[in-house]
Design a protein around this motif. Structure first.
Motif: not given
Length: 212
Positions: A153-155, A157, A192, A194, A196, A207
């Protein structure tokens, strides 16, 4: 200025003690000051010239070292992307997609080609737009998600304003790659990641830690 001041004081002191130096002031003083200033300028020029040479040599050596490290980093990054394991995983994923969904397989091949093309185009640039780096990260994540599916899961933002700033090419992609390479990714332990922004000067790749 220092030399002229000392020269004047050396003649002002006798005058203070009422020593007759009228002839000295009109004749010897200007000549002595000129000699002193010439010698001072000569010594100062030699000293500053040597200092400048040392600084230039240090800067040149550092510049060459940074250039060499930059080339080595680009080479290692490119090499890591075309290593047998990465190609094997991509081909293995592609083989499965061809059996399951030929249309998706074609898209996968195109995205793989785009990914390598972007790496080749960006590797010679010292800095690139953050938006270009994010495109590269998205292509890389797309290839990896076909392998790990929802376990990865890569976000991302990031505000639009920061996308027009510059970063070193492949910098974020390498951080994402390291997170995938050194952590467990499974249904029980999804990874996960992220990307940002803490402030206008720092982009963070974060992560959850589950080391292999």
């Amino acid at each position: 200025c220092y030399t002229a001041l000392v020269g004047l004081l050396s003649y002002a002191v006798p005058s203070f003690f009422r020593v007759n130096i009228k002839e000295t002031f009109t004749g010897i003083l200007p000549i002595n000051l000129l000699y002193a200033l010439f010698i001072t300028c000569l010594i100062t020029s030699l000293h500053e010239g040597y200092f400048f040479f040392v600084q230039w040599k240090t800067w040149f050596t550092r510049s060459e070292k940074l250039h060499e490290e930059n080339i080595r980093s680009q080479y290692e990054t490119l090499k890591s992307q075309i290593n047998p394991h990465f190609l094997f995983n991509n081909l293995n994923t592609l083989a499965n997609l061809i059996e399951e969904n030929p249309t998706v397989a074609v898209d996968y091949v195109n995205r793989t080609a785009d990914y390598y093309r972007k790496i080749l185009n960006l590797r010679d640039q010292e800095i690139i737009l953050l938006s270009q780096e994010i495109e590269l990260v998205n292509d890389y994540v797309f290839l990896q998600k076909r392998r790990f599916e929802e376990n990865l899961q890569v976000e991302i933002d990031l505000p639009k304003t920061i996308l027009e700033t510059y970063v070193a090419p492949l910098s974020l992609q390498m951080l994402v790659e390291n997170a995938i390479k050194h952590n467990i990714i499974s249904r029980e332990k999804p990874l996960q990641i992220c990307i940002c922004c803490l402030d206008p000067e720092f982009v963070v790749v974060r992560n959850n830690l589950q080391r292999r």
